[in-house]
Write a protein that holds these residues in place. Structure first.
Motif, PDB file in Angstrom:
ATOM      1  N   ARG A 271       0.909  -0.950   0.081  1.00 31.66           N
ATOM      2  CA  ARG A 271      -0.356   0.081   0.008  1.00 31.66           C
ATOM      3  C   ARG A 271       0.664   1.048   0.178  1.00 31.66           C
ATOM      4  O   ARG A 271       1.360   1.286   0.670  1.00 31.66           O
ATOM      5  N   ILE A 272       0.938   2.095  -1.202  1.00 35.86           N
ATOM      6  CA  ILE A 272       1.818   3.771  -0.930  1.00 35.86           C
ATOM      7  C   ILE A 272       0.561   4.478  -1.356  1.00 35.86           C
ATOM      8  O   ILE A 272      -0.890   4.416  -1.880  1.00 35.86           O
ATOM      9  N   LEU A 273       0.994   5.266  -0.319  1.00 32.58           N
ATOM     10  CA  LEU A 273       0.505   6.217  -0.011  1.00 32.58           C
ATOM     11  C   LEU A 273       1.035   7.616  -0.933  1.00 32.58           C
ATOM     12  O   LEU A 273       2.729   7.638  -0.972  1.00 32.58           O
ATOM     13  N   ILE A 274       0.342   8.088  -1.329  1.00 38.33           N
ATOM     14  CA  ILE A 274       1.446   9.445  -2.125  1.00 38.33           C
ATOM     15  C   ILE A 274       0.655  10.782  -2.143  1.00 38.33           C
ATOM     16  O   ILE A 274      -0.125  11.340  -2.767  1.00 38.33           O
ATOM     17  N   PRO A 275       1.216  11.376  -1.403  1.00 39.20           N
ATOM     18  CA  PRO A 275       0.600  12.837  -0.722  1.00 39.20           C
ATOM     19  C   PRO A 275       0.883  14.059  -2.564  1.00 39.20           C
ATOM     20  O   PRO A 275       1.782  14.261  -2.762  1.00 39.20           O
ATOM     21  N   PHE A 276      -0.373  14.422  -2.780  1.00 37.91           N
ATOM     22  CA  PHE A 276      -0.605  15.304  -4.026  1.00 37.91           C
ATOM     23  C   PHE A 276      -0.743  16.876  -3.606  1.00 37.91           C
ATOM     24  O   PHE A 276      -1.833  16.571  -3.565  1.00 37.91           O
ATOM     25  N   ASP A 277      -0.201  17.306  -4.040  1.00 39.50           N
ATOM     26  CA  ASP A 277      -0.779  19.205  -4.053  1.00 39.50           C
ATOM     27  C   ASP A 277      -1.074  20.003  -4.914  1.00 39.50           C
ATOM     28  O   ASP A 277      -1.452  21.158  -5.381  1.00 39.50           O
ATOM     29  N   GLY A 278      -0.578  18.989  -6.376  1.00 39.22           N
ATOM     30  CA  GLY A 278      -0.566  20.028  -7.068  1.00 39.22           C
ATOM     31  C   GLY A 278       0.395  20.946  -7.747  1.00 39.22           C
ATOM     32  O   GLY A 278       0.714  20.857  -9.071  1.00 39.22           O
ATOM     33  N   SER A 279       1.484  20.198  -7.576  1.00 41.22           N
ATOM     34  CA  SER A 279       2.544  20.486  -7.837  1.00 41.22           C
ATOM     35  C   SER A 279       3.635  20.003  -8.826  1.00 41.22           C
ATOM     36  O   SER A 279       3.188  18.743  -9.205  1.00 41.22           O
ATOM     37  N   PRO A 280       4.736  20.252  -9.822  1.00 40.25           N
ATOM     38  CA  PRO A 280       5.015  19.755 -10.655  1.00 40.25           C
ATOM     39  C   PRO A 280       5.878  18.419 -10.036  1.00 40.25           C
ATOM     40  O   PRO A 280       6.049  16.990 -10.423  1.00 40.25           O
ATOM     41  N   SER A 281       6.472  18.914  -8.733  1.00 38.20           N
ATOM     42  CA  SER A 281       6.993  17.590  -7.714  1.00 38.20           C
ATOM     43  C   SER A 281       6.114  16.744  -7.209  1.00 38.20           C
ATOM     44  O   SER A 281       6.689  15.527  -6.629  1.00 38.20           O
ATOM     45  N   GLY A 282       4.856  16.981  -7.329  1.00 33.43           N
ATOM     46  CA  GLY A 282       3.853  16.451  -6.636  1.00 33.43           C
ATOM     47  C   GLY A 282       3.652  15.053  -8.101  1.00 33.43           C
ATOM     48  O   GLY A 282       3.173  13.557  -7.765  1.00 33.43           O
ATOM     49  N   ALA A 283       3.646  15.494  -9.066  1.00 36.78           N
ATOM     50  CA  ALA A 283       3.267  15.253 -10.020  1.00 36.78           C
ATOM     51  C   ALA A 283       4.026  14.086 -10.407  1.00 36.78           C
ATOM     52  O   ALA A 283       4.084  12.789 -10.618  1.00 36.78           O
ATOM     53  N   GLU A 284       5.645  14.327 -10.470  1.00 37.23           N
ATOM     54  CA  GLU A 284       6.984  13.506 -10.527  1.00 37.23           C
ATOM     55  C   GLU A 284       6.468  12.550  -9.806  1.00 37.23           C
ATOM     56  O   GLU A 284       6.400  11.723  -9.471  1.00 37.23           O
ATOM     57  N   ALA A 285       5.818  13.132  -8.469  1.00 35.40           N
ATOM     58  CA  ALA A 285       6.148  11.735  -7.231  1.00 35.40           C
ATOM     59  C   ALA A 285       5.081  10.277  -7.179  1.00 35.40           C
ATOM     60  O   ALA A 285       5.004   9.396  -7.165  1.00 35.40           O
ATOM     61  N   VAL A 286       3.444  11.212  -8.303  1.00 32.14           N
ATOM     62  CA  VAL A 286       2.434  10.580  -8.651  1.00 32.14           C
ATOM     63  C   VAL A 286       2.804   9.238  -9.642  1.00 32.14           C
ATOM     64  O   VAL A 286       2.815   8.549  -9.248  1.00 32.14           O
ATOM     65  N   ARG A 287       3.944   9.990 -10.640  1.00 33.29           N
ATOM     66  CA  ARG A 287       4.402   9.027 -11.323  1.00 33.29           C
ATOM     67  C   ARG A 287       5.565   7.928 -10.799  1.00 33.29           C
ATOM     68  O   ARG A 287       4.847   6.461 -10.987  1.00 33.29           O
ATOM     69  N   LYS A 288       6.440   8.857  -9.854  1.00 36.78           N
ATOM     70  CA  LYS A 288       7.438   7.476  -9.655  1.00 36.78           C
ATOM     71  C   LYS A 288       6.589   6.715  -8.845  1.00 36.78           C
ATOM     72  O   LYS A 288       6.949   4.993  -8.648  1.00 36.78           O
ATOM     73  N   GLY A 289       5.501   7.276  -7.840  1.00 36.85           N
ATOM     74  CA  GLY A 289       5.025   5.923  -7.190  1.00 36.85           C
ATOM     75  C   GLY A 289       4.195   5.220  -7.704  1.00 36.85           C
ATOM     76  O   GLY A 289       4.424   3.607  -7.351  1.00 36.85           O
ATOM     77  N   ALA A 290       3.987   5.910  -8.591  1.00 36.02           N
ATOM     78  CA  ALA A 290       2.468   4.596  -9.640  1.00 36.02           C
ATOM     79  C   ALA A 290       3.786   3.675 -10.760  1.00 36.02           C
ATOM     80  O   ALA A 290       3.210   2.349 -10.641  1.00 36.02           O
ATOM     81  N   ALA A 291       4.575   3.680 -10.668  1.00 39.21           N
ATOM     82  CA  ALA A 291       5.670   2.819 -11.349  1.00 39.21           C
ATOM     83  C   ALA A 291       5.907   1.777 -10.191  1.00 39.21           C
ATOM     84  O   ALA A 291       5.898   0.965 -11.320  1.00 39.21           O
ATOM     85  N   LEU A 292       6.236   2.679  -9.328  1.00 43.05           N
ATOM     86  CA  LEU A 292       6.669   1.090  -8.154  1.00 43.05           C
ATOM     87  C   LEU A 292       5.671   0.147  -7.684  1.00 43.05           C
ATOM     88  O   LEU A 292       5.438  -0.370  -7.750  1.00 43.05           O
ATOM     89  N   ALA A 293       4.002   0.723  -8.120  1.00 41.70           N
ATOM     90  CA  ALA A 293       3.230   0.487  -7.093  1.00 41.70           C
ATOM     91  C   ALA A 293       2.950  -1.300  -8.611  1.00 41.70           C
ATOM     92  O   ALA A 293       2.808  -1.764  -7.770  1.00 41.70           O
ATOM     93  N   VAL A 294       3.131  -0.351  -9.785  1.00 46.21           N
ATOM     94  CA  VAL A 294       2.881  -1.160 -10.973  1.00 46.21           C
ATOM     95  C   VAL A 294       4.256  -2.739 -10.265  1.00 46.21           C
ATOM     96  O   VAL A 294       3.538  -3.634 -10.780  1.00 46.21           O
ATOM     97  N   LEU A 295       5.241  -2.189 -10.157  1.00 47.17           N
ATOM     98  CA  LEU A 295       6.284  -3.535 -10.445  1.00 47.17           C
ATOM     99  C   LEU A 295       6.357  -4.179  -9.383  1.00 47.17           C
ATOM    100  O   LEU A 295       6.056  -5.705  -8.889  1.00 47.17           O
ATOM    101  N   CYS A 296       5.048  -3.924  -7.547  1.00 48.78           N
ATOM    102  CA  CYS A 296       4.904  -4.611  -6.612  1.00 48.78           C
ATOM    103  C   CYS A 296       3.535  -4.829  -6.512  1.00 48.78           C
ATOM    104  O   CYS A 296       3.364  -5.682  -6.090  1.00 48.78           O
ATOM    105  N   GLY A 297       3.063  -4.209  -7.745  1.00 55.78           N
ATOM    106  CA  GLY A 297       1.382  -4.737  -7.509  1.00 55.78           C
ATOM    107  C   GLY A 297       1.166  -4.060  -6.020  1.00 55.78           C
ATOM    108  O   GLY A 297      -0.347  -5.068  -5.886  1.00 55.78           O
ATOM    109  N   ALA A 298       1.084  -2.894  -5.872  1.00 51.59           N
ATOM    110  CA  ALA A 298       0.464  -2.315  -4.465  1.00 51.59           C
ATOM    111  C   ALA A 298      -0.376  -1.426  -4.975  1.00 51.59           C
ATOM    112  O   ALA A 298      -0.674  -0.824  -6.311  1.00 51.59           O
TER     113      ALA A 298
END
Length: 145
Positions: free
Chosen positions: A4-31
């Motif tokens: 279970r991965i939590l991605i806090p998102f505030d709409g910033s470019p850095s936050g969007a990058e965190a969503v992309r990286k966290g999602a990619a990791l989730a796909v790899l882990c099945g999280a």
């Protein structure tokens, strides 16, 4: 590895990058992916001094909550684009770092993926960024993107 991965998102470019990286990791882990947007509650004094956008009614907290819902849904859409079909979006009001930590504990999160710089105010430069506070308070690993 992670379930279970939590991605806090505030709409910033850095936050969007965190969503992309966290999602990619989730796909790899099945999280599972949880997107969280935290909005700041206003005191009565702050609310009386705040300006609202034209055409919007309601108190400042309602306006902020509605905007936070839009941001959280945008984060969920980013996760979907990155290959996570079942991401869920949540909105909480309060102090960002504390709200993120409380949410992570309540939902049994085993990884937090957060952007290094968000949309915070000058206060974050003086008191420390949200990501810095989260890394110091979290019970689970934190990946700062």
């Amino acid at each position: 590895m992670f379930t279970r991965i939590l991605i806090p998102f505030d709409g910033s470019p850095s936050g969007a990058e965190a969503v992309r990286k966290g999602a990619a990791l989730a796909v790899l882990c099945g999280a599972e992916v949880l997107i969280l947007t935290v909005f700041h509650h206003h005191s009565l004094l702050e609310a009386s001094l705040s300006a609202q956008r034209p055409g919007e009614s309601g108190n400042v907290d309602d306006v902020m909550r509605d905007h936070a819902r839009e941001v959280a849904e945008a984060g969920r859409a980013l996760a979907h684009e990155a290959g996570v079909s079942g991401a869920r979006a949540f909105v909480k009001g309060g102090q960002p770092a504390r709200s993120i930590i409380a949410f992570a504990r309540e939902h049994g999160v085993d990884l937090i993926v957060i952007g290094s710089r968000g949309l915070g105010s000058i206060e974050s430069f003086l008191l420390g960024s949200v990501s810095h506070k989260v890394t110091g308070l979290a019970d689970c690993p934190v990946l700062v993107v």
